[in-house]
Design an enzyme around this catalytic site. Structure first.
Site, mmCIF file in Angstrom:
data_model
loop_
_atom_site.group_PDB
_atom_site.id
_atom_site.type_symbol
_atom_site.label_atom_id
_atom_site.label_comp_id
_atom_site.label_asym_id
_atom_site.label_seq_id
_atom_site.Cartn_x
_atom_site.Cartn_y
_atom_site.Cartn_z
ATOM 1 N N GLU A 112 0.841 -1.188 0.000
ATOM 2 C CA GLU A 112 0.000 0.000 0.000
ATOM 3 C C GLU A 112 0.880 1.244 0.000
ATOM 4 O O GLU A 112 2.108 1.154 0.104
ATOM 5 C CB GLU A 112 -0.940 -0.004 1.216
ATOM 6 C CG GLU A 112 -1.940 -1.155 1.191
ATOM 7 C CD GLU A 112 -2.915 -1.126 2.354
ATOM 8 O OE1 GLU A 112 -2.787 -0.241 3.224
ATOM 9 O OE2 GLU A 112 -3.809 -1.976 2.377
ATOM 10 N N HIS A 227 -8.579 9.957 4.716
ATOM 11 C CA HIS A 227 -8.236 8.932 3.724
ATOM 12 C C HIS A 227 -8.461 9.527 2.334
ATOM 13 O O HIS A 227 -9.496 10.136 2.069
ATOM 14 C CB HIS A 227 -9.094 7.680 3.896
ATOM 15 C CG HIS A 227 -8.533 6.489 3.187
ATOM 16 N ND1 HIS A 227 -8.604 6.354 1.808
ATOM 17 C CD2 HIS A 227 -7.872 5.398 3.640
ATOM 18 C CE1 HIS A 227 -8.007 5.225 1.466
ATOM 19 N NE2 HIS A 227 -7.561 4.628 2.559
ATOM 20 N N ARG A 268 -0.641 8.963 2.857
ATOM 21 C CA ARG A 268 -2.020 9.402 2.695
ATOM 22 C C ARG A 268 -2.210 10.921 2.727
ATOM 23 O O ARG A 268 -2.999 11.467 1.964
ATOM 24 C CB ARG A 268 -2.890 8.765 3.791
ATOM 25 C CG ARG A 268 -3.094 7.290 3.572
ATOM 26 C CD ARG A 268 -3.849 6.654 4.716
ATOM 27 N NE ARG A 268 -4.110 5.246 4.417
ATOM 28 C CZ ARG A 268 -4.655 4.406 5.253
ATOM 29 N NH1 ARG A 268 -5.008 4.808 6.456
ATOM 30 N NH2 ARG A 268 -4.864 3.152 4.913
ATOM 31 N N HIS A 329 -10.925 9.591 8.307
ATOM 32 C CA HIS A 329 -10.749 8.143 8.352
ATOM 33 C C HIS A 329 -10.204 7.629 9.679
ATOM 34 O O HIS A 329 -10.738 6.676 10.236
ATOM 35 C CB HIS A 329 -9.820 7.713 7.226
ATOM 36 C CG HIS A 329 -9.543 6.244 7.182
ATOM 37 N ND1 HIS A 329 -10.546 5.305 7.130
ATOM 38 C CD2 HIS A 329 -8.372 5.543 7.196
ATOM 39 C CE1 HIS A 329 -10.021 4.085 7.088
ATOM 40 N NE2 HIS A 329 -8.711 4.207 7.152
ATOM 41 N N ARG A 364 -0.707 8.155 10.004
ATOM 42 C CA ARG A 364 -0.540 6.697 10.101
ATOM 43 C C ARG A 364 -0.147 6.067 8.767
ATOM 44 O O ARG A 364 -0.742 6.361 7.732
ATOM 45 C CB ARG A 364 -1.846 6.065 10.596
ATOM 46 C CG ARG A 364 -1.810 4.554 10.618
ATOM 47 C CD ARG A 364 -3.065 3.992 11.220
ATOM 48 N NE ARG A 364 -4.260 4.249 10.419
ATOM 49 C CZ ARG A 364 -4.707 3.467 9.442
ATOM 50 N NH1 ARG A 364 -4.032 2.381 9.103
ATOM 51 N NH2 ARG A 364 -5.810 3.757 8.802
#
Length: 437
Positions: A112, A227, A268, A329, A364
Site C-alpha cells: 500500500e 483517507h 495518505r 478516516h 498513520r
C-alpha cells in the site's frame, strides 16, 4: 443506580478490546460492553490488511516507512515494539482461525501507499472483518468473557486509588454502575463528529470527552487522518472506503480530463493534498480512480467487496473509472498512554484508536492500525494480569453509590461531550499555529 461487578471491564468490542480480553487469564471475570451491535466497530470495516515484518532484512525499511509517514513525530521505541511483535501477532491470529491469503501454503503480501515493499497480510478486501469476527467468535467461546451490546459508557468512576469502573446506560435507558478492578477503554475514534467519514456514526469520541472532563492526559488530539479515496456519493451517511491496496496493486488517480496527476503511492496526507488541489483546479467534488492496470480476475478475487459496493452505486470498476473523494478516516491522537497502554489515571488503560502511544506520529502508515491495536492491547492485558493482586474487589464493591442526576438528559450529555472534543481539537490546532510563528 444498580451495580454490576467484574474483575476487568473493557469498553468496546473491536480488534483491540477483543485481543485484550483473549489475553487475560481464564480465571478473571471480563465484562465487555459496546455502544451498538457487537460487529459495528470500525475494526470490522478495515479493508487493506495488517502489516507484518517479513524478515530481519525488512526491519529498517518497515521502521523508516512508519517514521516517514508519521513525519518523524512517532515514538521510535513504540514503533520498534510494534514491528518486533508483528510476527507473533500474525501467528496468533492464524491460530485463532484468521484466514490470511496464502499461496502454496505460504502467506501472500500486498503493498500500500508509503510502503517500500509488500508486507501486508490480507483477506480479500475485508481483512478487518475477517480478523475481528474471528476474535469475536473466540471471545464468545470463553466462559469468563461476557459481552453486553447497546450499552453506552457515560462516565468513569474514580477516587484516590484510581479508576474503579464506569457509569453506563443499558438498551432500555436505565443507568447503572459497573465496578471493576481495572478498566480498558477500547472504544474507537471520533469519526461520528464529522460530516464525511469512513467510520460508523455512533463512534464519536466519548472516551476523549470523558478524559477531558476528568483531566486524563491526551496527546495529539488534532492529528486526524483523512483517507484520500472514498467512493463519492451524494447519499447521506458513512462514506465507503476504497482501500489503499487498490492503488498498491496499480490503480491510478485521474483528473476531470482522465489524466494522471500524482504519485498514488505517497503517504495518505500527501495524496489527500494532491486530490484536494486537483479538485479545486478542476472545479469538481471528486477525482477519478482507474483500475484499468489491474487484471479483472484480480479485481474480482482481491477486491470483491469494493467491486460489489461500486456496482451498487452504479459504477463497474472493471470497465470504467470510479469517482473518489477524501474523507475523515483515522485518529492518530487520543488518550495518552505508555508502552503498556496505561493512562495518566491509575487502573485505567486505553488501547486501539482511543489511545495515543506514539506509533503513528502525525500520519498513520497504511495497515499499521490493526497491528498496533493488538500489540498494545496484549501489553495492557499482560500488565493488568501482573498487577491484579493489588486490587481489593471488596473495597471496590463497598464504595458509595454515585448520583444519577448528571446523566439523566442523554441528549444534553452527548452534545456536551461533542463540544468538549471539538473545542479541544480547535485549541490544539491554535496552539500548533502559534508554535510555528
Amino acid at each position: 443506580m444498580t451495580k454490576k461487578e467484574t474483575d476487568i471491564l473493557i469498553v468496546g468490542t473491536g480488534a483491540a478490546g477483543l485481543y485484550a480480553a483473549l489475553h487475560l487469564p481464564g480465571e478473571m471475570r471480563v465484562l465487555m460492553i459496546t455502544k451498538d451491535d457487537v460487529d459495528r466497530s470500525d475494526s470490522f470495516l478495515a479493508q487493506g490488511g495488517m502489516c507484518m515484518l517479513r524478515d530481519e532484512a525488512d526491519y529498517e525499511g518497515y521502521f523508516e516507512d512508519t517514521m516517514r509517514a508519521g513525519h518523524y513525530e512517532n515514538d521510535p521505541e513504540a514503533v520498534e515494539i510494534m514491528i518486533r511483535s508483528s510476527q507473533k501477532v500474525a501467528q496468533e491470529l492464524l491460530d485463532f482461525g484468521v484466514e490470511f491469503e496464502q499461496e502454496n501454503g505460504k502467506l501472500v503480501f500486498t503493498r500500500e501507499g508509503g510502503h517500500s515493499r509488500p508486507r501486508i497480510l490480507f483477506h480479500e478486501d475485508v481483512t478487518g472483518r475477517e480478523i475481528t469476527s474471528k476474535l469475536l467468535a473466540r471471545a464468545q467461546e470463553r466462559d469468563n468473557i461476557t459481552i453486553l451490546d447497546h450499552t453506552m459508557m457515560l462516565d468513569v468512576l474514580y477516587d484516590d486509588i484510581g479508576c474503579y469502573g464506569i457509569v453506563a446506560r443499558d438498551p432500555d435507558g436505565k443507568l447503572f454502575e459497573i465496578r471493576a478492578g481495572y478498566t480498558i477503554l477500547a472504544c474507537g475514534g471520533l469519526g461520528g463528529l464529522y460530516r464525511h467519514t469512513t467510520n460508523f456514526r455512533h463512534i464519536s469520541g466519548d472516551a476523549l470527552a470523558i478524559a477531558i472532563k476528568h483531566g486524563i492526559a491526551l496527546e495529539h488530539i488534532d492529528y486526524i487522518q483523512i483517507h484520500p479515496t472514498t467512493l463519492y456519493s451524494e447519499k447521506p451517511g458513512r462514506r465507503f472506503l476504497i482501500s489503499e491496496s487498490v492503488r498498491g496493486e496499480g490503480a491510478i488517480l485521474l483528473n476531470k480530463d482522465k489524466q494522471r496527476f500524482c504519485n498514488e503511492l505517497q503517504p495518505r496526507d500527501v495524496v489527500t493534498a494532491e486530490i484536494h488541489k486537483q479538485m479545486e483546479k478542476d472545479g469538481t467534488p471528486f477525482v477519478w480512480l482507474s483500475m484499468e492496470r489491474i487484471p479483472e480476475a484480480e479485481i474480482r478475487s482481491h477486491f470483491p467487496n469494493i467491486l460489489q459496493q461500486c456496482l451498487e452505486e452504479g459504477y463497474d470498476p472493471t470497465r470504467e473509472c470510479i469517482p473518489v473523494v477524501p474523507a475523515q478516516h483515522y485518529f492518530m491522537g487520543g488518550i495518552k498512554v505508555n508502552h503498556t497502554s496505561e493512562t495518566s489515571m491509575n487502573r485505567l488503560y486505553a488501547v486501539g484508536e482511543t489511545s495515543c502511544n506514539g506509533v503513528h506520529g502525525k500520519n498513520r502508515l497504511a495497515s499499521n492500525s490493526l497491528l498496533e491495536s493488538m500489540v498494545f492491547a496484549e501489553r495492557a492485558a499482560t500488565d493488568i494480569t501482573g498487577r491484579f493482586s493489588e486490587v481489593s474487589m471488596e473495597e471496590i464493591k463497598s464504595k458509595p453509590e454515585v448520583s444519577s442526576e448528571p446523566y439523566q438528559d442523554l441528549t444534553a450529555l452527548k452534545e456536551e461531550y461533542r463540544q468538549l472534543v471539538l473545542d479541544e481539537i480547535e485549541t490544539e490546532k491554535n496552539k500548533r499555529k502559534e508554535q510555528k510563528k
